[in-house]
Structure formats: C-alpha cells, structure tokens
Scaffold this active site. Sequence first.
Site, PDB file in Angstrom:
ATOM      1  N   LYS A   1       0.843  -1.202   0.000  1.00  0.00           N
ATOM      2  CA  LYS A   1       0.000   0.000   0.000  1.00  0.00           C
ATOM      3  C   LYS A   1       0.876   1.249   0.000  1.00  0.00           C
ATOM      4  O   LYS A   1       1.768   1.401   0.828  1.00  0.00           O
ATOM      5  CB  LYS A   1      -0.909   0.025   1.227  1.00  0.00           C
ATOM      6  CG  LYS A   1      -1.808   1.276   1.300  1.00  0.00           C
ATOM      7  CD  LYS A   1      -2.784   1.201   2.458  1.00  0.00           C
ATOM      8  CE  LYS A   1      -2.184   1.613   3.775  1.00  0.00           C
ATOM      9  NZ  LYS A   1      -1.954   3.080   3.887  1.00  0.00           N
TER      10      LYS A   1
ATOM     11  N   ASP B   1      -3.579   4.237  -1.919  1.00  0.00           N
ATOM     12  CA  ASP B   1      -4.563   4.623  -0.900  1.00  0.00           C
ATOM     13  C   ASP B   1      -4.515   6.135  -0.678  1.00  0.00           C
ATOM     14  O   ASP B   1      -3.985   6.609   0.333  1.00  0.00           O
ATOM     15  CB  ASP B   1      -4.267   3.871   0.394  1.00  0.00           C
ATOM     16  CG  ASP B   1      -5.330   4.089   1.455  1.00  0.00           C
ATOM     17  OD1 ASP B   1      -6.487   4.374   1.091  1.00  0.00           O
ATOM     18  OD2 ASP B   1      -4.992   3.978   2.654  1.00  0.00           O
TER      19      ASP B   1
ATOM     20  N   LYS C   1      -7.435   8.036  -0.837  1.00  0.00           N
ATOM     21  CA  LYS C   1      -8.728   8.423  -0.257  1.00  0.00           C
ATOM     22  C   LYS C   1      -9.237   9.738  -0.873  1.00  0.00           C
ATOM     23  O   LYS C   1      -9.516  10.718  -0.187  1.00  0.00           O
ATOM     24  CB  LYS C   1      -8.632   8.554   1.265  1.00  0.00           C
ATOM     25  CG  LYS C   1      -8.230   7.271   1.976  1.00  0.00           C
ATOM     26  CD  LYS C   1      -8.216   7.474   3.484  1.00  0.00           C
ATOM     27  CE  LYS C   1      -7.846   6.196   4.222  1.00  0.00           C
ATOM     28  NZ  LYS C   1      -6.427   5.808   4.036  1.00  0.00           N
TER      29      LYS C   1
ATOM     30  N   ASP D   1     -13.349  14.993  -3.305  1.00  0.00           N
ATOM     31  CA  ASP D   1     -13.370  16.336  -3.872  1.00  0.00           C
ATOM     32  C   ASP D   1     -14.628  16.468  -4.720  1.00  0.00           C
ATOM     33  O   ASP D   1     -15.501  15.598  -4.712  1.00  0.00           O
ATOM     34  CB  ASP D   1     -12.102  16.567  -4.701  1.00  0.00           C
ATOM     35  CG  ASP D   1     -11.610  18.008  -4.627  1.00  0.00           C
ATOM     36  OD1 ASP D   1     -12.435  18.915  -4.911  1.00  0.00           O
ATOM     37  OD2 ASP D   1     -10.440  18.229  -4.295  1.00  0.00           O
TER      38      ASP D   1
ATOM     39  N   THR E   1     -11.181   3.702  10.339  1.00  0.00           N
ATOM     40  CA  THR E   1     -11.184   2.784  11.475  1.00  0.00           C
ATOM     41  C   THR E   1     -10.714   3.447  12.760  1.00  0.00           C
ATOM     42  O   THR E   1     -10.844   2.872  13.843  1.00  0.00           O
ATOM     43  CB  THR E   1     -10.299   1.558  11.188  1.00  0.00           C
ATOM     44  OG1 THR E   1      -9.005   1.998  10.780  1.00  0.00           O
ATOM     45  CG2 THR E   1     -10.914   0.705  10.104  1.00  0.00           C
TER      46      THR E   1
ATOM     47  N   ARG F   1       1.798  -2.063  11.196  1.00  0.00           N
ATOM     48  CA  ARG F   1       2.765  -2.073  12.284  1.00  0.00           C
ATOM     49  C   ARG F   1       3.042  -3.432  12.912  1.00  0.00           C
ATOM     50  O   ARG F   1       4.187  -3.689  13.308  1.00  0.00           O
ATOM     51  CB  ARG F   1       2.345  -1.047  13.347  1.00  0.00           C
ATOM     52  CG  ARG F   1       2.705   0.378  12.932  1.00  0.00           C
ATOM     53  CD  ARG F   1       2.043   1.441  13.792  1.00  0.00           C
ATOM     54  NE  ARG F   1       0.621   1.585  13.462  1.00  0.00           N
ATOM     55  CZ  ARG F   1      -0.133   2.573  13.931  1.00  0.00           C
ATOM     56  NH1 ARG F   1       0.389   3.485  14.737  1.00  0.00           N
ATOM     57  NH2 ARG F   1      -1.404   2.642  13.582  1.00  0.00           N
TER      58      ARG F   1
END
Length: 253
Positions: free
Chosen positions: A46, A73, A75, A78, A137, A229
């Site tokens: 990603k 990614d 996102k 607009d 999330t 992570r």
Amino acid sequence: MTISTTDSLTVNALTVDQRIIVPLDVPTAEAALRLIDSLPQVSFWKVGLELFISAGPGMLQELKARDKRIFLDLKLHDIPNTMAGACAAATRYGVDILTLHASAGQMGLAAALSAAQAESAAQNLPLPLIVAVTLLTSISAEALATELRVPLKPEAYVLQMAQMTQDVGLGGVVCSPQEVSQLRRFLPPDFALVCPGVRPTWASTNDQQRTLTPAQALQAGATYLVIGRPITASPDPAAAFQRICDECATALN
C-alpha cells in the site's frame, strides 16, 4: 506475479499471503525500498498519502519493476470533476486498487469510476479495483456521534455507504473488520471488502478503534487485509508476516 482485477475478486483463487496488503507508511522512497526488499515474500503493498507526496509516482514504478501489486490509498474526496481527473491519472499508473471517500457522494463516485473506465479503455490498461472508504477505522462510535454529528451507529452508517457504493457500480469498500459480517449479508460475494484495523492478538491496537484479528476478519468474509505495524514495526518483519499467514491459513482450513 500479475493478477487481474477480476481474478483478484475470486478470493478462493488467492493464497492467504496474496490477501495481505502491507502499508509503506514511511517518509521516503529510500526507506520504502529498504522495507520492500527486506520482505520479498510480500506481493501486495500500500502506498498512502505520506509516501506518495514524498516520493511521487516514481514509487509506483519501483513497485511495478519488482512485479508487486499496488494499493494506491489516496482516499480521494473532492468535487466530481476533480475526482474524475485524479482517477484517470491513477489508472495510467497501472495500480491494482484505488481508494475514494464514499462521503464524496454518488456524483463524485460515479464520475471517478467513469473516468477510470474511459482511461483504462483508451490506454489499454486494466481497470483498477476502485473501493470507497466507508468510515475511518480510527473513528469510534462516540466520535461519529459527537464530533461528526452523524445520528447513526457506525455499523448502520457503514452499511449505508457500502450500499450507495455498490449502487454506483464501484467494486468494493474499505471497512473495519467488525462490519464485515453485516456487509456480507447484504452485498454480493464478489463485492470486495478491504479491511485495515486488523491486529493479531500479540500486537498493539495502536490508534485503531474497531479491530479483529486477521483470522477473524477472513473468516467473517474480508477480501483483503491491510496489516502494517504488527509486521513493519516487528523486530523480525519476515517472521511476523509468516506468523500472520500461518495463523490465517490454520483458521481457514
């Protein structure tokens, strides 16, 4: 390894490791390349806002040169015309998955999809799987109600965003693993559910609020898992990645 967008939705054809997307959440191209080369067994990466703004499209070219799949990614959120232009440009990069915000509304999502389809046909390139982010999330039920003033519980809001996304014709959504079971009851099996906020029991949840383990998310019906992570911050990232794959494979058998 190259898998088309259509094949990527045939989940049964994918091994567990092909369904795990590892984020390149690092500030420079040099750091990203070190991470990629230290985890050759990872096939799907990603690229988010930080790295794309820092390293630019060259990072995508580096990944493609290594025959990796790309989850871009960004996102996008607009006005419809701007989203359309951005999606056309992203399609030219040959990415596999691209994210928009569902809260941009039907017109914005439809314009983005139409532009990507037109550019894909014009350039003879595969159409990326375009998915809409339902609700970040990191946002809890309390934050949704008190900060964003949305009078719905997260699961109801996510379902509303997902159904709107499907109605527009997009290929899937990004959702927390806690919403997967509900969405699978209302959406077709080939509608992709991409889940960040996935944490093994042996890893910290960090800033994620609505989590499940990787095995639980896949059992619930997730298509792809975004796991950062617990892998990248581990003292042994390769061992952490393999441990997650093994736990998921055991749970699915």
